[in-house]
Design an enzyme around this catalytic site. Structure first.
Site, PDB file in Angstrom:
ATOM      1  N   LYS A  59      32.615  69.649  20.441  1.00 52.93           N
ATOM      2  CA  LYS A  59      33.682  68.826  19.830  1.00 52.93           C
ATOM      3  C   LYS A  59      33.209  68.185  18.522  1.00 52.93           C
ATOM      4  O   LYS A  59      33.862  68.318  17.487  1.00 52.93           O
ATOM      5  CB  LYS A  59      34.137  67.729  20.814  1.00 52.93           C
ATOM      6  CG  LYS A  59      34.674  68.269  22.128  1.00 52.93           C
ATOM      7  CD  LYS A  59      35.145  67.150  23.048  1.00 52.93           C
ATOM      8  CE  LYS A  59      34.045  66.281  23.626  1.00 52.93           C
ATOM      9  NZ  LYS A  59      33.114  66.985  24.542  1.00 52.93           N
ATOM     10  N   ARG A  66      40.848  61.290  28.431  1.00 52.23           N
ATOM     11  CA  ARG A  66      40.040  62.008  29.419  1.00 52.23           C
ATOM     12  C   ARG A  66      40.563  61.823  30.817  1.00 52.23           C
ATOM     13  O   ARG A  66      39.903  62.204  31.784  1.00 52.23           O
ATOM     14  CB  ARG A  66      38.611  61.475  29.398  1.00 52.23           C
ATOM     15  CG  ARG A  66      37.881  61.932  28.191  1.00 52.23           C
ATOM     16  CD  ARG A  66      36.400  61.727  28.377  1.00 52.23           C
ATOM     17  NE  ARG A  66      35.807  61.645  27.083  1.00 52.23           N
ATOM     18  CZ  ARG A  66      34.716  62.278  26.733  1.00 52.23           C
ATOM     19  NH1 ARG A  66      34.061  63.012  27.595  1.00 52.23           N
ATOM     20  NH2 ARG A  66      34.244  62.162  25.530  1.00 52.23           N
ATOM     21  N   ARG A  69      20.126  69.182  21.891  1.00 53.44           N
ATOM     22  CA  ARG A  69      20.846  68.454  20.830  1.00 53.44           C
ATOM     23  C   ARG A  69      19.981  67.335  20.249  1.00 53.44           C
ATOM     24  O   ARG A  69      19.292  66.620  20.967  1.00 53.44           O
ATOM     25  CB  ARG A  69      22.126  67.836  21.387  1.00 53.44           C
ATOM     26  CG  ARG A  69      22.735  66.875  20.362  1.00 53.44           C
ATOM     27  CD  ARG A  69      24.123  66.430  20.658  1.00 53.44           C
ATOM     28  NE  ARG A  69      24.326  66.062  22.026  1.00 53.44           N
ATOM     29  CZ  ARG A  69      25.529  65.932  22.568  1.00 53.44           C
ATOM     30  NH1 ARG A  69      26.595  66.157  21.847  1.00 53.44           N
ATOM     31  NH2 ARG A  69      25.645  65.587  23.820  1.00 53.44           N
ATOM     32  N   ARG A 122      20.272  61.399  22.418  1.00 51.08           N
ATOM     33  CA  ARG A 122      21.148  60.441  23.095  1.00 51.08           C
ATOM     34  C   ARG A 122      20.621  60.093  24.483  1.00 51.08           C
ATOM     35  O   ARG A 122      20.057  60.942  25.162  1.00 51.08           O
ATOM     36  CB  ARG A 122      22.548  61.057  23.230  1.00 51.08           C
ATOM     37  CG  ARG A 122      23.508  60.473  22.226  1.00 51.08           C
ATOM     38  CD  ARG A 122      24.764  61.247  22.144  1.00 51.08           C
ATOM     39  NE  ARG A 122      25.467  61.395  23.415  1.00 51.08           N
ATOM     40  CZ  ARG A 122      26.629  62.010  23.529  1.00 51.08           C
ATOM     41  NH1 ARG A 122      27.211  62.519  22.465  1.00 51.08           N
ATOM     42  NH2 ARG A 122      27.222  62.114  24.694  1.00 51.08           N
ATOM     43  N   ARG A 167      28.174  64.208  34.029  1.00 52.41           N
ATOM     44  CA  ARG A 167      29.260  64.190  33.033  1.00 52.41           C
ATOM     45  C   ARG A 167      30.189  65.386  33.251  1.00 52.41           C
ATOM     46  O   ARG A 167      31.408  65.266  33.106  1.00 52.41           O
ATOM     47  CB  ARG A 167      28.673  64.212  31.614  1.00 52.41           C
ATOM     48  CG  ARG A 167      28.105  62.865  31.200  1.00 52.41           C
ATOM     49  CD  ARG A 167      27.025  62.975  30.143  1.00 52.41           C
ATOM     50  NE  ARG A 167      27.467  63.541  28.893  1.00 52.41           N
ATOM     51  CZ  ARG A 167      26.647  63.996  27.940  1.00 52.41           C
ATOM     52  NH1 ARG A 167      25.338  63.944  28.112  1.00 52.41           N
ATOM     53  NH2 ARG A 167      27.130  64.508  26.840  1.00 52.41           N
TER      54      ARG A 167
HETATM   55  P1  AP5 Z   1      28.367  68.784  20.111  1.00 52.30           P
HETATM   56  O1  AP5 Z   1      29.237  69.192  18.978  1.00 52.30           O
HETATM   57  O2  AP5 Z   1      27.518  67.565  19.937  1.00 52.30           O
HETATM   58  O3  AP5 Z   1      29.229  68.711  21.476  1.00 52.30           O
HETATM   59  P2  AP5 Z   1      30.290  67.647  21.996  1.00 52.30           P
HETATM   60  O4  AP5 Z   1      31.376  68.403  22.679  1.00 52.30           O
HETATM   61  O5  AP5 Z   1      30.676  66.704  20.889  1.00 52.30           O
HETATM   62  O6  AP5 Z   1      29.401  66.947  23.092  1.00 52.30           O
HETATM   63  P3  AP5 Z   1      29.292  65.474  23.631  1.00 52.30           P
HETATM   64  O7  AP5 Z   1      28.084  65.468  24.516  1.00 52.30           O
HETATM   65  O8  AP5 Z   1      29.319  64.488  22.509  1.00 52.30           O
HETATM   66  O9  AP5 Z   1      30.544  65.342  24.510  1.00 52.30           O
HETATM   67  P4  AP5 Z   1      30.733  64.338  25.668  1.00 52.30           P
HETATM   68  O10 AP5 Z   1      32.163  64.509  25.924  1.00 52.30           O
HETATM   69  O11 AP5 Z   1      29.831  64.506  26.802  1.00 52.30           O
HETATM   70  O12 AP5 Z   1      30.247  62.967  25.006  1.00 52.30           O
HETATM   71  P5  AP5 Z   1      30.999  61.733  24.353  1.00 52.30           P
HETATM   72  O13 AP5 Z   1      30.121  61.129  23.353  1.00 52.30           O
HETATM   73  O14 AP5 Z   1      32.380  62.084  23.950  1.00 52.30           O
HETATM   74  O15 AP5 Z   1      27.444  70.040  20.462  1.00 52.30           O
HETATM   75  C1  AP5 Z   1      26.445  69.957  21.464  1.00 52.30           C
HETATM   76  C2  AP5 Z   1      25.181  70.732  21.009  1.00 52.30           C
HETATM   77  O16 AP5 Z   1      25.495  72.123  20.929  1.00 52.30           O
HETATM   78  C3  AP5 Z   1      24.681  70.316  19.612  1.00 52.30           C
HETATM   79  O17 AP5 Z   1      23.293  70.343  19.605  1.00 52.30           O
HETATM   80  C4  AP5 Z   1      25.259  71.402  18.681  1.00 52.30           C
HETATM   81  O18 AP5 Z   1      24.427  71.624  17.546  1.00 52.30           O
HETATM   82  C5  AP5 Z   1      25.304  72.620  19.596  1.00 52.30           C
HETATM   83  N1  AP5 Z   1      26.453  73.484  19.314  1.00 52.30           N
HETATM   84  C6  AP5 Z   1      27.729  73.100  19.020  1.00 52.30           C
HETATM   85  N2  AP5 Z   1      28.522  74.174  18.841  1.00 52.30           N
HETATM   86  C7  AP5 Z   1      27.727  75.271  19.035  1.00 52.30           C
HETATM   87  C8  AP5 Z   1      27.961  76.695  18.998  1.00 52.30           C
HETATM   88  N3  AP5 Z   1      29.181  77.198  18.744  1.00 52.30           N
HETATM   89  N4  AP5 Z   1      26.909  77.521  19.267  1.00 52.30           N
HETATM   90  C9  AP5 Z   1      25.669  77.010  19.547  1.00 52.30           C
HETATM   91  N5  AP5 Z   1      25.391  75.684  19.586  1.00 52.30           N
HETATM   92  C10 AP5 Z   1      26.403  74.834  19.336  1.00 52.30           C
HETATM   93  O19 AP5 Z   1      31.104  60.766  25.631  1.00 52.30           O
HETATM   94  C11 AP5 Z   1      29.939  60.179  26.189  1.00 52.30           C
HETATM   95  C12 AP5 Z   1      30.305  59.259  27.338  1.00 52.30           C
HETATM   96  O20 AP5 Z   1      31.132  58.191  26.865  1.00 52.30           O
HETATM   97  C13 AP5 Z   1      31.109  59.895  28.488  1.00 52.30           C
HETATM   98  O21 AP5 Z   1      30.255  60.519  29.420  1.00 52.30           O
HETATM   99  C14 AP5 Z   1      31.827  58.670  29.066  1.00 52.30           C
HETATM  100  O22 AP5 Z   1      30.962  57.917  29.889  1.00 52.30           O
HETATM  101  C15 AP5 Z   1      32.129  57.841  27.819  1.00 52.30           C
HETATM  102  N6  AP5 Z   1      33.464  58.150  27.257  1.00 52.30           N
HETATM  103  C16 AP5 Z   1      33.738  58.871  26.131  1.00 52.30           C
HETATM  104  N7  AP5 Z   1      35.069  58.977  25.947  1.00 52.30           N
HETATM  105  C17 AP5 Z   1      35.659  58.305  26.975  1.00 52.30           C
HETATM  106  C18 AP5 Z   1      37.014  58.081  27.355  1.00 52.30           C
HETATM  107  N8  AP5 Z   1      38.050  58.571  26.669  1.00 52.30           N
HETATM  108  N9  AP5 Z   1      37.230  57.357  28.484  1.00 52.30           N
HETATM  109  C19 AP5 Z   1      36.225  56.851  29.214  1.00 52.30           C
HETATM  110  N10 AP5 Z   1      34.925  57.048  28.916  1.00 52.30           N
HETATM  111  C20 AP5 Z   1      34.636  57.773  27.814  1.00 52.30           C
END
Ligand code: AP5
Length: 222
Positions: free
Chosen positions: A18, A94, A129, A158, A169
């Site tokens: 994402k 979510r 990552r 992270r 997660r």
């Molecule tokens: P990356 O682009 O960083 O992936 P991402 O989908 O953004 O991953 P996140 O881990 O940030 O998602 P998440 O939903 O777990 O975390 P969030 O911060 O939203 O890519 C990942 C890796 O792969 C990178 O190293 C990249 O270089 C590589 N990559 C990318 N594309 C690639 C490709 N095509 N090929 C190869 N490699 C590739 O949420 C964290 C926490 O916050 C949650 O667990 C929850 O506790 C809380 N939270 C967040 N939102 C909410 C909500 N709405 N409600 C309640 N709690 C919430």
């Protein structure tokens, strides 16, 4: 009349790409990127009570309670930059409750992008990552390595990017994704997120170009 700015939601499992796609989308389409996870990490860094509470849930891979998240995201989307340029909302909603709360505020996306990536790739993406605290850019030790030694030396990881935590997660993601999809089924674009980041972007880019063309036509008829 000027066409309405784009309103896009992007969702997918942890590490489905994402944040990476949001970097590419905002560069081309100039939307305001609002990431629920980034807002929460900023709240933690500020040392606030909400930040302390949020961290307890994030460490367990669970959703942070709605009373913290919903208002936080809503207020960010209501800022003038997001209202004028359009927004790209990453990691929200979510859960069914978060989606219905946004329907009540009349936040309806033009497109709901779902990145689909097989589970075995996700763990590897999380563990490799790294983040650049200076530019905010996302790297991967194998798939997207840093461009210089200087950047490599300052990369951080992270607190929830371990194999154990990503499994928690993922479980949370699976418990909620179908319910959220059911709300946006008419505007959902499923994207194969397992290919290279450029190939993933090409799928999204083509959908966004078509969407903008449609908006321009309906704007000129209005
Ligand atoms: P990356 O682009 O960083 O992936 P991402 O989908 O953004 O991953 P996140 O881990 O940030 O998602 P998440 O939903 O777990 O975390 P969030 O911060 O939203 O890519 C990942 C890796 O792969 C990178 O190293 C990249 O270089 C590589 N990559 C990318 N594309 C690639 C490709 N095509 N090929 C190869 N490699 C590739 O949420 C964290 C926490 O916050 C949650 O667990 C929850 O506790 C809380 N939270 C967040 N939102 C909410 C909500 N709405 N409600 C309640 N709690 C919430």
């Amino acid at each position: 009349a000027k066409p309405e700015p784009l309103k896009i939601m992007i969702s997918g499992a942890p590490a489905s790409g994402k944040g990476t796609q949001c970097e590419l989308i905002t560069k081309k389409y100039d939307l305001v990127h609002v990431a629920a996870g980034d807002l929460l990490r900023a709240e933690i860094a500020s040392g606030s009570e909400n930040g302390k509470r949020a961290k307890e849930y994030m460490e367990k891979g669970q959703l942070v309670p709605n009373e913290i998240v919903v208002v936080m995201v809503k207020e960010r989307l209501l800022q003038p930059d997001a209202q004028e340029n359009g927004w790209l909302l990453d990691g929200y909603p979510r859960s069914l409750l978060q989606a219905t709360a946004f329907m009540e505020f009349d936040f309806q996306p033009d497109l709901f992008i779902l990145l689909e990536v097989p589970e075995e790739l996700l763990v590897e993406r999380v563990v490799g990552r790294r983040l650049d605290p200076v530019t905010g850019r996302i790297y991967h030790l194998r798939y997207s390595p840093p461009e210089s030694e200087e950047i490599a030396a300052r990369l951080t990881q992270r607190f929830d990017d371990t194999e154990e935590k990503v499994k928690l997660r993922l479980r949370t993601h699976h418990q909620n994704v179908e319910a959220v999809l059911s709300i946006y089924k008419d505007v959902t674009l499923k994207v194969d997120g397992s290919v290279s980041k450029e190939e993933v972007f090409a799928q999204i880019d083509s959908a966004l170009t078509k969407l903008l063309d449609r908006k321009a036509i309906s704007g000129s008829l209005a």
